[in-house]
Design an enzyme around this catalytic site. Structure first.
Site, PDB file in Angstrom:
ATOM      1  N   CYS A 117       0.829  -1.203   0.000  1.00 60.77           N
ATOM      2  CA  CYS A 117       0.000   0.000   0.000  1.00 60.77           C
ATOM      3  C   CYS A 117       0.872   1.267   0.000  1.00 60.77           C
ATOM      4  CB  CYS A 117      -0.964  -0.039   1.173  1.00 60.77           C
ATOM      5  SG  CYS A 117      -2.351   1.110   1.000  1.00 60.77           S
ATOM      6  N   HIS A 168      -3.479  -5.211   0.464  1.00 53.24           N
ATOM      7  CA  HIS A 168      -2.894  -5.687   1.722  1.00 53.24           C
ATOM      8  C   HIS A 168      -2.906  -7.216   1.769  1.00 53.24           C
ATOM      9  CE1 HIS A 168      -2.456  -1.926   4.122  1.00 53.24           C
ATOM     10  NE2 HIS A 168      -3.363  -1.480   3.259  1.00 53.24           N
ATOM     11  N   GLU A 181      -1.260  -9.130   3.641  1.00 49.44           N
ATOM     12  CA  GLU A 181      -1.176  -9.611   5.031  1.00 49.44           C
ATOM     13  C   GLU A 181      -2.547  -9.723   5.687  1.00 49.44           C
ATOM     14  OE1 GLU A 181      -1.550  -5.229   5.663  1.00 49.44           O
ATOM     15  OE2 GLU A 181      -0.674  -6.544   4.139  1.00 49.44           O
TER      16      GLU A 181
END
Length: 291
Positions: free
Chosen positions: A156, A261, A263
């Site tokens: 990001c 994202h 994660e």
């Protein structure tokens, strides 16, 4: 009589020499045995030291909210024995010293990059929160990582500041400056998703093994002019750059940066786990080559 005494003396002398030789052989055998054990111990010690070589991953900011903590959790899924180091919550000098011992860098998401870094300072009032200290830290980490050829994964904001660090610029505000029907940000995090299409032949496509996928999205800024050192590896349906990689990767460190994202995505998502796993593989490779 003298001959008999001489013979006895010669025999006694020979026996004495034999005893000395026997003792010397015993000592020699014992010395060799001790030497073998010592060498074996050193070898095992070296093996244990190599086995205990810990993979250390630097994260530009990994604390402060549940969102930031997610990076460490993700790394632990990818490499359970790895250690994560937060670069933000320490002094600048300490962060640089810690980084010397790391084998990978994750540049995490976060607030807007200061527009003055890419010649749009007049638009600063149109940005959200700006953390100049973090800008300075991350630019220094990127510079050092590139010099050391440490693997880099940008997420990001991480993608955005990588582009800026390498001479590119950003769109200040997507809703105001970019005509699109794709929603790139929602009020509540992790509730917006959209499709991305991977560029054929890109490293990202090679890693993920797909030509498109659904990703989460939570940003109001994006790459405007891309750095001459980078190339686009995926786009959204409205044409926004969603990921970048080296244009000419020869003799450079591993580098992948994405606007979404990974994660926070489920590990079954093709655009999450595989990206992280490749980053870990490259970091382990760096660790082994630089032992």
């Amino acid at each position: 009589m003298c001959k008999k005494n001489e013979s006895s003396f010669a025999k006694a002398s020979a026996d004495k020499k034999m005893k000395k030789m026997k003792k010397f052989k015993q000592f020699l055998y014992l010395f060799v045995a001790v030497l073998i054990v010592a060498c074996s111990g050193d070898s095992k010690k070296t093996e244990n030291q190599n086995e205990q070589k810990i993979l250390k991953i630097a994260i530009s900011k990994a604390k402060g909210s549940d969102g930031y903590l997610q990076y460490q959790k993700w790394v632990k899924i990818l490499a359970p024995k790895a250690e994560c180091y937060d670069m933000y919550f320490t002094t600048f000098d300490s962060a640089m010293m810690l980084f010397d011992d790391c084998a990978g860098l994750i540049i995490s998401g976060g607030p807007d990059v200061f527009p003055g870094l890419y010649e749009k300072e007049k638009d600063t009032s149109r940005c959200g929160y700006i953390d100049k200290r973090r800008d300075t830290l991350e630019l220094a980490l990127i510079k050092k990582a590139l010099e050391m050829k440490i693997p880099i994964l940008g997420v990001c904001r991480g993608q955005q500041i990588l582009n800026v660090a390498l001479g590119g610029s950003l769109i200040i505000d997507i809703p105001a400056d970019f005509d699109t029907t794709v929603i790139h940000r929602c009020e509540k995090s992790d509730t917006c998703f959209h499709k991305v299409t991977l560029i054929n032949g890109s490293l990202l496509e090679n890693i993920c093994g797909v030509n498109s996928g659904i990703v989460n999205t939570n940003h109001h800024q994006a790459i405007d002019e891309i750095s001459t050192k980078l190339k686009v590896s995926s786009k959204t349906e409205d044409g926004l750059t969603e990921s970048v990689e080296w244009k000419s990767p020869k003799d450079k460190s591993f580098l992948i940066a994405v606007q979404w994202h990974p994660e926070r995505l489920d590990t079954t998502n093709e655009l999450s786990y595989k990206i992280g796993k490749r980053f870990i593989i490259e970091s382990k490779k760096y660790l082994k080559e630089n032992e």
